[in-house]
Design an enzyme around this catalytic site. Structure first.
Site, PDB file in Angstrom:
ATOM      1  N   SER A   1       0.815  -1.210   0.000  1.00  0.00           N
ATOM      2  CA  SER A   1       0.000   0.000   0.000  1.00  0.00           C
ATOM      3  C   SER A   1       0.846   1.256   0.000  1.00  0.00           C
ATOM      4  CB  SER A   1      -0.905  -0.006   1.238  1.00  0.00           C
ATOM      5  OG  SER A   1      -1.620   1.196   1.369  1.00  0.00           O
ATOM      6  N   GLY A   2       0.221   2.342  -0.429  1.00  0.00           N
ATOM      7  CA  GLY A   2       0.818   3.660  -0.284  1.00  0.00           C
ATOM      8  C   GLY A   2       0.455   4.317   1.027  1.00  0.00           C
ATOM      9  N   ASP A   3      -0.290   3.605   1.869  1.00  0.00           N
ATOM     10  CA  ASP A   3      -0.686   4.149   3.167  1.00  0.00           C
ATOM     11  C   ASP A   3      -0.770   2.975   4.146  1.00  0.00           C
ATOM     12  OD1 ASP A   3      -1.761   5.868   5.214  1.00  0.00           O
ATOM     13  OD2 ASP A   3      -2.572   7.157   3.642  1.00  0.00           O
ATOM     14  N   ASP A   4      -1.485   3.140   5.248  1.00  0.00           N
ATOM     15  CA  ASP A   4      -1.549   2.095   6.259  1.00  0.00           C
ATOM     16  C   ASP A   4      -2.159   0.814   5.683  1.00  0.00           C
ATOM     17  OD1 ASP A   4      -0.581   3.882   8.232  1.00  0.00           O
ATOM     18  OD2 ASP A   4      -2.615   4.657   8.538  1.00  0.00           O
TER      19      ASP A   4
ATOM     20  N   SER B   1       4.644  -1.432   3.280  1.00  0.00           N
ATOM     21  CA  SER B   1       4.242  -0.035   3.113  1.00  0.00           C
ATOM     22  C   SER B   1       5.365   0.874   3.610  1.00  0.00           C
ATOM     23  CB  SER B   1       2.944   0.265   3.873  1.00  0.00           C
ATOM     24  OG  SER B   1       2.548   1.601   3.647  1.00  0.00           O
TER      25      SER B   1
END
Length: 470
Positions: free
Chosen positions: A257-260, A291
């Protein structure tokens, strides 16, 4: 055959057709001979009736919009909810579509050779009002686009497959977000609201416009065997975000992911405080995250309804910014408490432990500066980490310290060029045992084994049935 017998047969057939809602379409027990193999899959409940998207005009060429076909299929199948429910099969092909809404006592099954493609025509994504516990859209103050797969006020919903794919084609939305051209919040991949008995499983989700899986104001949720993939620089492509939910089970899944990878939430500042719906009774197990810029499991930052009783075990983090991260701030109010994590393996991490009391993003200036969050009862045990830059950054809030932190049996091996200050601690209180490198003075050593509950949550005891489609 006599006339009376013929008449009875005809009447029976007409009654059956009417009951199944197939006077104008091939629904319920119809099958496409091209896909006649028996497929078995686990589900909360099996369905009496079955249909294929092509029965409603679906075209799997990757170019033709199937939004109307999905809506027609689900509207038709919703009539069967009281007669054993129905399942809609998405067969092999590329099925371009905008947002569509699910119904109760329903299964959406995505074949392993099927791809549901999110259309890049904004007119096929209806607008929804802002979430009550957020007070505004996350990307823009106004409303938000409906998710690719959406449902509200539902009971007994299964979204599954034999590793079929949902592709949000998110690049279009990421570009608009980065260029600050959005007037509404981007759609999520799957969002279920005000619902109960939800299963999301055995699917691959790629390139979501924003969050991938977002159950909110819901209960009794099983999320398992998901593969979620997004570029590591894609904005806000969180993996799984249970939000103001009770009894949630997340297991056997993998997120890049690009986030959590997982973010547990419950509303934003004064809006979350007003709605007052905590997220509680969450179990996470056998989960892997990649991530580089975010957390494996985040608690918050929107936690203003409260977060309580989260149990995570057998977690793997690889090339990820932090292991477990607590994110909160003045104005959030509520609490994060009774958190238990054990059996975590981490490799190539910036932080192993991270707690932030100054995550100061607010929906508007109307938050209450006296609304201080309570962070307590945080328990970590039986962890190993390698190639680590910082062991811990633990920042409580002045005059509102984070308390009852327990860390035991943790072995952290540092990178070749680690930071000199390995444990950076302010406004926290707790204990440690058998932890290396040596923790900060705020976490003195005590002969203790941090607790992990021995009982099971109700959602852990839910058994799935073996269902079939033909």
């Amino acid at each position: 055959m006599g006339f009376s017998r013929k008449s009875n047969v005809i009447e029976t057939l007409i009654s059956a057709l009417f009951l199944l809602g197939i006077l104008s379409s091939c629904v319920a027990q119809c099958r496409d001979d091209r896909h006649a193999e028996t497929i078995q899959f686990p589900a909360l409940n099996c369905r009496k009736h079955s249909a294929v998207l092509t029965d409603f005009g679906g075209v799997g060429d990757g170019k033709t919009s199937n939004t109307a076909a999905f809506k027609a299929a689900i509207a038709n199948l919703s009539q069967l909810a009281k007669d054993g429910g129905a399942q809609l099969i998405v067969p092999p092909g590329k099925w371009l579509t905008g947002s569509f809404n699910l119904t109760s006592h329903f299964t959406l099954f995505v074949h392993k050779d099927a791809v549901i493609l999110g259309i890049q025509d904004e007119s096929e994504w209806p607008l929804l009002p802002v979430l009550p516990s957020y007070g505004r859209g996350r990307d823009a103050p106004g409303g938000r686009f409906s998710s690719l797969i959406f449902g509200t006020n539902l009971t007994d919903v299964v979204i599954t497959g034999n590793n079929g794919t949902l592709d949000g084609q998110g690049a279009y939305w990421w570009k608009k977000f980065k260029e600050e051209k959005l007037n509404e919040t981007r759609p999520y991949m799957i969002e279920i609201m005000y619902s109960k008995q939800i299963q999301i499983s055995n699917l691959t989700l790629v390139n979501s416009p924003s969050w991938n899986v977002h159950p909110i104001y819901s209960s009794d949720i099983i999320i398992q065997h998901l593969t979620i993939l997004a570029p590591i620089d894609s904005p806000n492509t969180d993996g799984i975000n249970p939000d103001s939910c009770t009894n949630t089970r997340i297991e056997d899944s993998f997120v890049v992911s690009g986030d959590d990878c997982i973010a547990i939430k419950s509303g934003w500042d004064q809006y979350g405080i007003r709605v007052n719906m905590p997220t509680k009774k969450v179990v996470i197990r056998r989960f892997t995250c990649i991530s580089p810029d975010s957390a494996t499991i985040a608690l918050g930052s929107e936690m203003s309804g409260g977060i309580q009783d989260v149990r995570a075990e057998n977690i793997t983090a690889i090339n990820t910014q932090s292991g477990i991260r607590i994110k909160t701030a003045v104005g959030r109010g509520a609490y994060v408490k009774d958190i238990y994590v054990r059996g975590m393996t981490m490799s190539t991490m910036k932080y192993v432990f991270w707690m932030t009391g100054s995550y100061s993003s607010h929906p508007d200036p109307g938050f209450d500066p006296k609304a201080l969050p309570v962070i307590k009862g945080i328990n970590y045990k039986d962890m190993v980490a390698t190639n680590v830059t910082y062991s811990a950054r633990l920042d409580g809030i002045k005059n509102d310290p984070f308390t009852d932190i327990c860390i035991s049996n943790v072995n952290i091996k540092l990178t070749e060029d680690p930071k000199e200050l390995q444990w950076n601690c302010t406004d926290i209180q707790g204990v440690t045992n058998r932890v290396t490198p040596t923790p900060c003075a705020s976490l003195p050593q005590k002969e203790i084994d941090c607790p992990f509950p021995e009982d099971s949550l109700p959602i852990e005891d839910v058994k799935l049935k073996t269902c079939s489609l033909y």
